[in-house]
Design a protein around this motif. Structure first.
Motif, PDB file in Angstrom:
ATOM      1  N   PRO A  64       8.111  -3.827  11.304  1.00 15.23           N
ATOM      2  CA  PRO A  64       8.308  -3.090   9.921  1.00 15.23           C
ATOM      3  C   PRO A  64       7.311  -2.440   9.056  1.00 15.23           C
ATOM      4  CG  PRO A  64       9.684  -4.655   9.949  1.00 15.23           C
ATOM      5  CD  PRO A  64       8.874  -5.105  10.812  1.00 15.23           C
ATOM      6  N   PRO A  65       7.049  -1.249   8.697  1.00 14.45           N
ATOM      7  CA  PRO A  65       6.553   0.042   7.789  1.00 14.45           C
ATOM      8  C   PRO A  65       6.470  -0.885   6.671  1.00 14.45           C
ATOM      9  CG  PRO A  65       7.885   1.095   7.613  1.00 14.45           C
ATOM     10  CD  PRO A  65       8.360  -0.345   8.918  1.00 14.45           C
ATOM     11  N   LEU A  66       4.182  -1.219   6.040  1.00 16.36           N
ATOM     12  CA  LEU A  66       3.753  -1.097   5.404  1.00 16.36           C
ATOM     13  C   LEU A  66       3.996  -0.598   4.493  1.00 16.36           C
ATOM     14  CD1 LEU A  66       0.282  -2.619   6.268  1.00 16.36           C
ATOM     15  CD2 LEU A  66       2.396  -3.868   6.118  1.00 16.36           C
ATOM     16  N   THR A 100       1.070  -1.103  -0.067  1.00 17.08           N
ATOM     17  CA  THR A 100       0.277  -0.242  -0.215  1.00 17.08           C
ATOM     18  C   THR A 100       0.973   1.403   0.369  1.00 17.08           C
ATOM     19  OG1 THR A 100      -1.877   0.665   1.474  1.00 17.08           O
ATOM     20  CG2 THR A 100      -0.239  -0.006   2.539  1.00 17.08           C
ATOM     21  N   GLU A 101      -0.156   2.027  -0.715  1.00 23.16           N
ATOM     22  CA  GLU A 101       1.415   3.444  -0.787  1.00 23.16           C
ATOM     23  C   GLU A 101       0.504   4.576   0.614  1.00 23.16           C
ATOM     24  OE1 GLU A 101       1.714   5.135  -4.776  1.00 23.16           O
ATOM     25  OE2 GLU A 101       3.878   3.981  -4.762  1.00 23.16           O
ATOM     26  N   LEU A 102      -0.751   3.997   1.032  1.00 20.85           N
ATOM     27  CA  LEU A 102      -0.983   4.956   1.843  1.00 20.85           C
ATOM     28  C   LEU A 102      -0.088   5.753   3.271  1.00 20.85           C
ATOM     29  CD1 LEU A 102      -4.580   2.977   2.360  1.00 20.85           C
ATOM     30  CD2 LEU A 102      -4.413   4.839   1.124  1.00 20.85           C
ATOM     31  N   PRO A 103      -0.299   6.420   3.241  1.00 21.14           N
ATOM     32  CA  PRO A 103       0.903   6.926   4.392  1.00 21.14           C
ATOM     33  C   PRO A 103       0.391   6.373   5.676  1.00 21.14           C
ATOM     34  CG  PRO A 103      -1.147   9.057   4.444  1.00 21.14           C
ATOM     35  CD  PRO A 103      -1.842   7.717   2.782  1.00 21.14           C
ATOM     36  N   GLU A 104       1.315   6.706   6.713  1.00 25.17           N
ATOM     37  CA  GLU A 104       1.357   5.729   8.172  1.00 25.17           C
ATOM     38  C   GLU A 104       0.078   6.171   9.464  1.00 25.17           C
ATOM     39  OE1 GLU A 104       5.253   4.362   9.736  1.00 25.17           O
ATOM     40  OE2 GLU A 104       5.922   4.023   7.928  1.00 25.17           O
ATOM     41  N   GLU A 105      -0.200   7.671   8.805  1.00 24.28           N
ATOM     42  CA  GLU A 105      -0.729   8.079   9.922  1.00 24.28           C
ATOM     43  C   GLU A 105      -2.076   7.344   9.699  1.00 24.28           C
ATOM     44  OE1 GLU A 105       0.285  11.231   7.099  1.00 24.28           O
ATOM     45  OE2 GLU A 105       1.356   9.755   8.238  1.00 24.28           O
ATOM     46  N   GLU A 126     -16.822   2.593   6.687  1.00 26.09           N
ATOM     47  CA  GLU A 126     -16.042   4.500   5.396  1.00 26.09           C
ATOM     48  C   GLU A 126     -14.833   4.344   5.120  1.00 26.09           C
ATOM     49  OE1 GLU A 126     -15.676   5.603  10.237  1.00 26.09           O
ATOM     50  OE2 GLU A 126     -17.212   5.735  10.211  1.00 26.09           O
ATOM     51  N   ALA A 127     -15.150   4.620   4.483  1.00 28.04           N
ATOM     52  CA  ALA A 127     -13.915   5.637   3.116  1.00 28.04           C
ATOM     53  C   ALA A 127     -12.206   5.351   3.895  1.00 28.04           C
ATOM     54  CB  ALA A 127     -14.165   6.566   2.150  1.00 28.04           C
ATOM     55  N   VAL A 128     -12.390   6.698   4.527  1.00 28.70           N
ATOM     56  CA  VAL A 128     -11.441   6.245   6.115  1.00 28.70           C
ATOM     57  C   VAL A 128     -11.014   5.679   6.431  1.00 28.70           C
ATOM     58  CG1 VAL A 128     -11.702   8.751   5.830  1.00 28.70           C
ATOM     59  CG2 VAL A 128     -12.719   6.900   7.539  1.00 28.70           C
ATOM     60  N   GLN A 129     -11.213   4.120   6.181  1.00 30.46           N
ATOM     61  CA  GLN A 129     -10.229   3.019   7.005  1.00 30.46           C
ATOM     62  C   GLN A 129     -10.096   1.797   5.935  1.00 30.46           C
ATOM     63  OE1 GLN A 129     -13.287   2.155  10.032  1.00 30.46           O
ATOM     64  NE2 GLN A 129     -11.990   2.576  11.274  1.00 30.46           N
ATOM     65  N   SER A 130     -11.220   2.133   4.494  1.00 29.97           N
ATOM     66  CA  SER A 130     -10.758   1.123   3.551  1.00 29.97           C
ATOM     67  C   SER A 130      -9.182   0.867   3.117  1.00 29.97           C
ATOM     68  CB  SER A 130     -11.489   1.715   2.242  1.00 29.97           C
ATOM     69  OG  SER A 130     -10.868   2.669   1.571  1.00 29.97           O
ATOM     70  N   PHE A 131      -9.090  -0.479   2.525  1.00 31.38           N
ATOM     71  CA  PHE A 131      -8.016  -0.531   2.043  1.00 31.38           C
ATOM     72  C   PHE A 131      -7.011  -0.121   0.643  1.00 31.38           C
ATOM     73  CE2 PHE A 131      -4.809  -3.821  -0.378  1.00 31.38           C
ATOM     74  CZ  PHE A 131      -3.982  -3.634   0.846  1.00 31.38           C
ATOM     75  N   VAL A 132      -6.878   0.305   0.440  1.00 29.82           N
ATOM     76  CA  VAL A 132      -6.078   0.867  -0.768  1.00 29.82           C
ATOM     77  C   VAL A 132      -4.583   0.031  -1.288  1.00 29.82           C
ATOM     78  CG1 VAL A 132      -5.486   2.494  -2.219  1.00 29.82           C
ATOM     79  CG2 VAL A 132      -7.536   3.157  -0.687  1.00 29.82           C
ATOM     80  N   GLY A 133      -4.455  -0.342  -2.206  1.00 31.14           N
ATOM     81  CA  GLY A 133      -3.387  -1.338  -2.375  1.00 31.14           C
ATOM     82  C   GLY A 133      -3.526  -2.592  -3.302  1.00 31.14           C
ATOM     83  N   GLU A 134      -2.521  -3.437  -2.962  1.00 33.45           N
ATOM     84  CA  GLU A 134      -3.007  -4.351  -3.744  1.00 33.45           C
ATOM     85  C   GLU A 134      -2.456  -5.970  -2.386  1.00 33.45           C
ATOM     86  OE1 GLU A 134       0.599  -5.366  -6.213  1.00 33.45           O
ATOM     87  OE2 GLU A 134      -0.256  -3.294  -7.776  1.00 33.45           O
TER      88      GLU A 134
END
Length: 237
Positions: free
Chosen positions: A119-121, A74-79, A179-187
């Motif tokens: 380690p971060p995603l 995922t490229e979503l920011p860590e926060e 809720e969109a703000v909790q949804s997963f974006v990535g692979e």
């Protein structure tokens, strides 16, 4: 708002999705059940409150131990909080895996969870496994085949059956649905699950792509799933 997403077998041998709720909340499947994702990747391209994948287990999810593995990017920011895996029955989040707003990876079983500093995603694929067993409560995450420190979490607990498994969203009554703000974006790819704790050698073999026992709850090559919203299935190039 009380929400329950349930998968039930119907006479045709297919599966139907039923949403029980109040205040008019409803979800419907946008595609028929499909089988097998060998050499495929699920792509969640956008932040939404409607895109998800329903997974249909090979056996009931009444569990006193498990190993859950997936490869995720995922490229979503860590926060940004992200739901990685959600299994819910009528009244409980039976097994939810999250990346928290502070970057920790957590999992929850019917109440308070436990968190790990991992380690971060990132945009590059991470092999991630989670193991837990009820007898001792020992729980650990495995990243790239390496185990975190053990934590003791809910010894004696049992995960209840007859719920629904969702990738990409968190169906939670306390949050009023999706809720969109909790949804997963990535692979996500190569998701497998067993009803026992795999050994270190087996988890490392899975990480390196070697042959391991097929998941008896989910096996990526034969997994039954239903796509909803904007989720894409693409070749794993």
């Amino acid at each position: 708002m009380d929400v329950c997403v349930c998968l039930q077998r119907v006479n045709s041998g297919m599966f139907a999705m039923v949403l029980l709720g109040v205040f008019g909340l409803s979800l419907t499947l946008s595609s028929a059940t499909q089988v097998g994702l060998t050499d495929k990747v699920l792509v969640f391209p956008y932040e939404t409150d409607f895109s998800f994948v329903a997974l249909i287990p090979q056996k009931e999810m009444g569990l006193r131990a498990f190993t859950l593995c997936m490869r995720v990017a995922t490229e979503l920011p860590e926060e940004r909080q992200i739901i990685l895996f959600a299994y819910r029955t009528a009244d409980y989040d039976e097994l939810n895996v999250w990346r928290e707003r502070d970057g920790r990876i957590s999992f929850y079983m019917s109440g308070d969870g436990t968190s790990f500093h991992l380690p971060p995603l990132t945009t590059f694929r991470t092999s991630l496994c989670l193991t837990w067993e009820s007898r001792t409560g020992l729980a650990a995450f495995w990243v790239e085949g390496k185990r975190s420190t053990y934590q003791v979490y809910k010894p004696g607990h049992s995960i209840r059956p007859k719920g629904s498994i969702i990738l990409g969203q968190d169906p939670d009554k306390h949050l009023g649905g999706l809720e969109a703000v909790q949804s997963f974006v990535g692979e996500v790819t190569d998701l497998n699950m067993w009803d026992f704790v795999l050994s270190r050698s087996m988890i490392q073999a899975w990480h390196y792509g070697h042959k391991v026992p097929k998941g008896n709850i989910f096996d990526w090559g034969t997994i039954e799933y239903e796509l909803n919203g904007n989720v894409m299935v693409v070749d794993d190039d």
